[in-house]
Design an enzyme around this catalytic site. Structure first.
Site, PDB file in Angstrom:
ATOM      1  N   GLY A  88      46.870  -7.162  -6.681  1.00 30.19           N
ATOM      2  CA  GLY A  88      46.214  -8.373  -6.491  1.00 30.19           C
ATOM      3  C   GLY A  88      45.647  -8.838  -7.642  1.00 30.19           C
ATOM      4  N   CYS A  89      45.039 -10.134  -7.679  1.00 32.13           N
ATOM      5  CA  CYS A  89      44.412 -10.631  -8.786  1.00 32.13           C
ATOM      6  C   CYS A  89      43.312  -9.855  -8.922  1.00 32.13           C
ATOM      7  CB  CYS A  89      44.364 -12.255  -8.477  1.00 32.13           C
ATOM      8  SG  CYS A  89      43.607 -12.668  -6.938  1.00 32.13           S
ATOM      9  N   TYR A  90      42.204  -9.975  -8.053  1.00 27.09           N
ATOM     10  CA  TYR A  90      41.062  -9.336  -8.253  1.00 27.09           C
ATOM     11  C   TYR A  90      41.118  -7.893  -8.815  1.00 27.09           C
ATOM     12  CZ  TYR A  90      38.572 -13.331  -6.153  1.00 27.09           C
ATOM     13  OH  TYR A  90      38.005 -14.773  -5.822  1.00 27.09           O
ATOM     14  N   THR A 143      43.417  -6.489 -10.372  1.00 26.05           N
ATOM     15  CA  THR A 143      43.610  -6.245 -11.595  1.00 26.05           C
ATOM     16  C   THR A 143      42.626  -6.292 -12.660  1.00 26.05           C
ATOM     17  OG1 THR A 143      46.035  -7.289 -11.249  1.00 26.05           O
ATOM     18  CG2 THR A 143      45.298  -7.228 -13.497  1.00 26.05           C
TER      19      THR A 143
END
Lengths: 344, 344, 344, 344
Positions: free
Chosen positions: C147-149, C151
């Site tokens: 996921g973006c967060y 990472t």
């Protein structure tokens, strides 16, 4: 190829770096600065940490003339003094300032309020509107890279004027630009809290791109015109959209207008003729070298609305400069520039 | 006074609430909604928690006709059906939609693509461009509040056309608006990631404000014109700036143009004649009922650049509507509206 | 290589196209869509006109298994059903949704509110946090792209937890994201006029990335933690900045914290350790696959502030996915990704 | 009442003007400036044309002491020298700078890097967190108006600390502000092109509001704490949202947390307890004097997320200053401040 940038710390310089970094023919890239020589480039611009950490070099004729190509990306009034002695020393020169665009020295001095470049150097400079002047650019020792506004305006208007589809006697050009066009130097007019959520007009009837556009219309479309041209500041960073208005010539149809654009740019990889108004917007070209052009005849009034859209930092500056370098060096125009627009 | 708002949940409704809340003559404010009756207003708009917590009321003729003034702030096509039966029942009506602006029913149906309001109600409606029509507004049972774009365009152009200082035969109007003009309903065209950092043109030559502007130029300045009018979307929330272009009449000077604006609006508290281009911008009127107007003659071309700037939600909608209410009710025009622009 | 994208019309898909377009090992790119098969891609996204004009293809197992690599960029709940039958058919799969990230099916169902992927497929999926799991990614038939967060959070926190420099018992993570993370579907929460000029908190203590972060901290740093994690929406399009807080272990110094980050990422081309707070910002990584990390010990309180910054659409989605493809295929990690951040 | 503003050209000054303009008890408003005396105010700020055209006055003790109330809205380090001689001369003084907030002179000098105000004047100053100190403000000759961040943080945290519902030993406060908090002076850090579309952290662990918050927690909640406090810059003009984290005391429930906030502020017109996370955002208070507070217990971790939201220029500066003036003068706190937030 060994390439250099003079005035690398401006936004034009940053974009040159961004594209030259990916250019397969560029072997080395040297960054020159008059005021910040010796300073690490990434110390000034941390987004380049790990990429361009070396110190900037002082502007030195001997160092510069060892390079294959040099881009000058300095404010107006600098390259008129710096470049003359570098011409015809074997290094291809591409100037992104306005100093070599106007062939008429008096006109430069009137609109820029500075001393014009020497006449002999001026006469050797070639106006680098690539799609319209590639043959001359090919052999140019010094390319005068077009201004951001003129690029958007000329690519959309020139075909229609040249083919006498619109009446050049009353040309109104209403242009809008993102704030990056004002450069990286802080001022009240670019202070975030007063620029954000504000749309404004500036330099009413006084923008120095006016004579540049008129000269190019004369040069490429054979029409001597006095344009009305105004510029507005949009609260966004990148992008120019220029909306132009003119009466069409008697009997001209929408189909003819669109066909003219299509035919003119059939072989130009960076100009796209857009036929849906809903597909016109600065984010469609963001980060890319594309210029999107559009025309719509209003049957009710007999007037055409003509739109040109670019990323002011790319097709309006660094991208077109590299496109010109590609032409000068015999590479495909798209080398290093064939990127997909960001859109979001 | 007892005041009501029909269609309070739109952005026009929110701005009406913001100003009526501070209006010293307003004793009570009732909010009506067709689709959301029964829902607490602040549940929908939490920024009004503690201020407007009561449930919205259903649209009911008996309830509405007990009020002194009712604002209708609904989409086009609604009030043409809703208001006719309410006219002349003793309640002053102010319609913020486009339904009662065009006196020519065919024109409405052509540009709006909807059935026009009944002719007898139309004939009783008064176009509420306050500075130009206050006498008629005073006695109006139904005020058709002007569109946002027409307000900015007309206030800047009408004096110059009326006094024959500019040539109305070739009028180009290039208008730009913040996104709030598109209302509160989500769509791809107002989706943040695709709207932010994007400047675009829309409804090329097709905006329904075109006939409204032409009708008003005919009505107030006595000139039958076919304007060229285009609209652009600016990545900001509030504000309209309209830039117009016209040839000036032979011999007309910059001083005459400015004097004409000054004289026209000498007694109008909300129109300010700006004489410095640097002082023109949407943030100078943000949140206020001001319209700033500006004119600059380009000696080189004999054409004038004329600018009008408003907050589209205030002078372009709710503010002008309250200004009209003040006129209808005999209050000073500035009552409840004499606020300082936000600027930042 | 022949590459495909399932769900190409989302923002993750657009970024995959942007980078794969420049990837020298990619020979062809096929775009699949369930709902929009047959529609020209550039008709939907005009910024790709002239680049991706072909119609999208229906999702077809036979067509997909002929490809070398397929990226799935669909909403959660889709690939859990779509991918199981494609695993081990010779096509490398990289899933950008959350469906294969959580190994604990019950946890997925609790936080996502959907049925989890089949256990046997889950057990074959490899969590693609490239810098921490490249060995496993190399041989993976199915990569679960982070996921973006997670990472941004994990790349900044994992080294310090793993080396026991900070106390994992009270980890507070305050994350902020641009609006593009919400995808391309319009909603009130992403409507321009209500998102612009608004900073808000959302999904308080309920974000589905919480178990993903906890699982990865356990997996890579050997610490079982219960994090406090909140997410905020920033009125900008791209970028995530996550600020984490923890007590440092007794005696730990600022120098040790920084050295730990430097040593961990000495050979990782995309993680940059920033040592000046002024050099931390989402625009420093914009459009690139970089993750900038930063740590600062507050001597006064004995607590560390730890920051991770990424472009949510690149290192937080498409860029990391291509980085994983590069690892799976034995290319250098930077292939096709070695771009300069946009900055402006 | 005759009111004056020293340092009217800053953004705090502009907001004081915006609200005092509508304050029914204010009869006249004089604007003082050290550096720009003699210049027309509206020449500097054209949005005030027609409203405040008079020249600014030089700072003159005799003129100032004839006024009923004077606001000082100058940078730190100025009022510590300017105000001491004005105290107890019959004019009520409200200082918006940080010079009179910290009672400990050494602490001021450590965090501000400037000489502290004289001890005898400091001892007469009253910290103007209105909701918590109205009794003292009432009789104060000199009010030290709180900082923007402390206002958002303290109003949300104080009730929970005072009533021992959260553990003050590990308080993490992650604050975010719009750019207007940086004032009106251009700099690289507020240059539009580098601020727009950028989210960044600044002054890590070094913000001068840290000791102010700690002092107030000690003063009003009886707890000596060492907070962790960081500040971030949001690409928008107005608004602060502060997210705080703390362990709740054993057995404390969500209901108790919310009830504590409700009870604390039952009679305070400007603090709203929000119970839906979706209703928290800076645009809900924009342009108003409201502070919205919110708390959410995470049962999983036993930690609470506490949020405070204000318009930094209103409740965080000019609005609270006028609220204090109202208290000093015996007016209702809401006089001149009872406005509806802009929202859009």
């Amino acid at each position: 190829m060994k390439v250099g940038i003079i005035g690398a710390t401006g936004y034009g310089g940053l974009e040159l770096i961004r594209f030259l970094h990916q250019h397969k023919e560029v072997e080395s890239l040297q960054l020159f600065s008059s005021s910040e020589a010796g300073e690490s480039f990434s110390a000034k611009y941390p987004h380049l940490e790990g990429l361009y950490d070396a110190p900037m070099e002082a502007i030195d004729e001997a160092a510069i003339t060892k390079l294959d190509v040099v881009f000058a990306s300095t404010p107006a009034g600098v390259t008129s003094k710096l470049l003359p002695s570098l011409v015809n020393k074997g290094t291809k020169l591409i100037d992104l300032s306005g100093d070599f665009r106007l062939q008429d020295r008096a006109l430069y001095e009137e609109w820029y309020g500075k001393e014009a470049a020497p006449a002999d150097t001026l006469s050797q400079s070639v106006y680098g509107l690539t799609e319209w002047n590639a043959d001359a650019v090919k052999d140019a020792a010094l390319v005068a890279n077009p201004g951001c506004y003129p690029t958007a305006v000329l690519l959309s208007l020139l075909p229609l004027i040249k083919h006498r589809l619109i009446d050049p006697s009353f040309l109104v050009i209403d242009a809008k630009s993102g704030v990056s066009g004002a450069g990286n130097k802080p001022s009240q007019g670019t202070h975030f809290s007063e620029t954000n959520e504000n749309f404004s007009i500036y330099k009413v009837n006084k923008h120095q791109h006016i004579p540049e556009i008129e000269q190019a219309i004369s040069m490429f479309a054979g029409a001597d015109v006095s344009i009305t041209f105004n510029t507005h500041l949009v609260p966004m960073t990148r992008g120019i959209l220029a909306t132009s208005y003119a009466q069409v010539m008697p009997g001209v149809t929408q189909a003819q207008l669109v066909a003219c654009l299509h035919e003119t740019y059939a072989n130009d990889p960076f100009v796209r003729v857009v036929t849906e108004a809903g597909a016109i917007g600065t984010n469609r070209v963001k980060g890319s070298n594309f210029c999107d052009v559009f025309v719509q005849l209003d049957e009710r009034t007999g007037r055409a609305t003509i739109v040109g859209v670019i990323d002011n930092l790319v097709k309006g500056a660094a991208g077109q400069a590299i496109q010109n370098m590609n032409v000068q060096c015999g590479f495909a125009q798209t080398t290093g520039l064939h990127v997909v627009p960001l859109f979001i």
